[in-house]
Design an enzyme around this catalytic site. Structure first.
Site, PDB file in Angstrom:
ATOM      1  CG  HIS A  49      -2.151  -0.824   1.027  1.00 29.58           C
ATOM      2  ND1 HIS A  49      -3.420  -0.302   1.003  1.00 29.58           N
ATOM      3  CD2 HIS A  49      -2.298  -2.155   0.845  1.00 29.58           C
ATOM      4  CE1 HIS A  49      -4.298  -1.268   0.811  1.00 29.58           C
ATOM      5  NE2 HIS A  49      -3.641  -2.407   0.729  1.00 29.58           N
ATOM      6  CG  ASP A  96      -4.520   2.930   2.070  1.00 30.60           C
ATOM      7  OD1 ASP A  96      -5.689   2.497   1.998  1.00 30.60           O
ATOM      8  OD2 ASP A  96      -3.540   2.322   1.605  1.00 30.60           O
TER       9      ASP A  96
END
Length: 471
Positions: free
Chosen positions: A30, A137
């Site tokens: 990520h 995120d």
């Protein structure tokens, strides 16, 4: 922006520099696309805008993303600084072996009242500029609370495909229809009530929506995300709207703003690295569309029996192959497999995947159907044979096989010698494979349209930057 008593922070609207706080989910892959996105935003900001980015993640994540351990980002030293946030692990903590343990500890620490505000204030003190926007995120659903507390906009970044995001957004609707006590007997039913997902079946859904452990830390995190994401000032998605305009239109009807700015691995590809094992020079010696490329990314690993079956199938097929696999997993190969295939194949611990897929010698990609691998395969016009493992892999496999018709999912969801041989023949030696090549070429043209300099992804990226500078 309110003026502080000691005038430490500049507060004139005409002269105030911009300060963006960026928060990464510090697990898996990520962090990399979010940092690449931050770097692109930083480099796209003109000197007159004077934009500062503070990038927050855990110590291990920062060490991986900023290997030189520089306080400033090496590529844009005047734009980006990294800051550590606590990973939640007490000193001398002994792990119990649960792979989700680290995530749970991190989330417990990050959601502690005032925890993130403290690290933001430290960055503000060092930069000398108040944060005017929180970006991060989408997994970090609680960033909405931080932004609300700070009275600044919240921009959430979904770093995978639009289809997976849509399924999470519709989680409660899907649960109302199929329940949460198991879906036995309904696995083949489709989601024709969701725009763009009419061919997706219940069995293709990510675990944690209606299957698997709905009380797991990941399931709860994503469910909470699906509920609060509607409050974000903007949602960025790592896709281009050309691939599924109906689905994107539906998401735009739900969110305040939607910016399709990807696929990020194609719009903002990582820097080229040295081809340490000479994969490309080996491919140069092979015929066009003749090589089988095998890789399952950094997190997915087939079982020992499947690795054995895959090796047997590659040897029996007669096709040349390039296999990227960790050295410690070679123990699962058949006896003498490496010796017998020195001429026919190349086995390496790492390969430059984007360049390998783009090589004319590669005719098929055996993959785990990870989102990045799937989009890179589309960009290179290489059909896929896939074995899903977790997350959105099954969903992506369904898109590849039944929606776009550019590849095959392995029979029964596991590798067998005969299943692999059948799939290789379909793609490399049949009219069906030729049709897949035509389909993937058309799909690539759509992606190219989106990621072109004047395409939708780049236009949306500029709109995103404008939104941040208006904050």
């Amino acid at each position: 922006m309110q003026e502080t008593n000691n005038n430490k922070f500049i507060n004139s609207k005409e002269t105030t520099p911009h300060h963006i706080a960026v928060f990464a989910f510090p697990f898996g892959s990520h962090g990399t696309p979010l940092l690449n996105m931050t770097r692109s935003l930083a480099s796209s900001s003109s000197p007159q805008n004077n934009v500062h980015f503070s990038f927050f993640s855990t110590p291990n994540s920062i060490k991986s993303l900023f290997p030189k351990c520089s306080k400033n980002d090496l590529e844009f030293p005047n734009n980006i600084r990294c800051y550590e946030i606590w990973d939640g692990k007490p000193k001398e903590y002994i792990f119990k072996g649960n792979p989700l343990e680290e995530i749970e500890l991190f989330l417990d620490a990050a959601t502690r009242p005032g925890a993130l505000k403290e690290v933001v204030e430290k960055a503000e003190e060092e930069v000398g500029v108040k944060v005017k926007c929180v970006m991060g995120d989408a997994f970090l659903w609680f960033l909405g609370d931080l932004a609300k507390e700070m009275e600044v906009p919240w921009i959430s970044c979904w770093l995978s495909g639009e289809h997976a995001l849509s399924l999470h957004v519709y989680t409660d609707v899907i649960r109302q229809r199929f329940g949460t006590q198991g879906v036995e007997g309904r696995e083949e039913e489709t989601l024709d009530f969701i725009p763009g997902l009419k061919k997706v079946r219940v069995k293709d859904l990510q675990e944690g929506i209606v299957t698997g452990n709905l009380d797991s830390i990941i399931s709860k995190m994503l469910h909470k995300m699906s509920q609060v994401l509607l409050n974000a000032n903007a949602v960025c998605i790592s896709c281009c709207e050309e691939l599924d305009p109906d689905l994107i239109t539906d998401l735009k009807s739900k969110f305040s703003k939607v910016y399709t700015i990807g696929p990020l691995n194609l719009v903002m590809p990582p820097s080229k690295v040295v081809d340490t094992y000479n994969c490309l020079s080996w491919l140069d010696k092979q015929k066009a569309n003749s090589v089988v490329y095998v890789s399952f990314g950094s997190a997915a690993t087939p079982t020992p029996n499947e690795l054995f079956a895959l090796a047997e199938a590659l040897q029996a097929s007669g096709f040349k192959f390039l296999w990227s696999i960790k050295d410690q997993l070679k123990v699962h190969f058949p006896h003498d497999f490496l010796d017998k295939n020195r001429e026919n194949g190349m086995v390496v611990p790492w390969a430059p995947q984007i360049e390998v897929l783009a090589h004319e010698a590669v005719g098929v990609f055996i993959t785990h159907f990870g989102y990045n691998s799937m989009t890179e395969s589309i960009a290179a016009e290489v059909p896929m044979i896939g074995r899903p493992f977790f997350g959105d892999h099954s969903l992506n496999g369904r898109l590849v096989e039944a929606v776009w018709e550019i590849g095959i999912q392995v029979e029964g969801g596991v590798f067998t010698k005969q299943g692999i041989l059948k799939s290789l023949h379909q793609i490399l030696s049949s009219d069906e494979g030729k049709k897949m090549k035509e389909n993937i070429k058309s799909l690539k043209e759509l992606v190219n349209k989106g990621v072109a300099p004047n395409g939708s992804s780049n236009k949306n990226f500029k709109l995103l930057l404008e939104l941040e500078l208006k904050a």
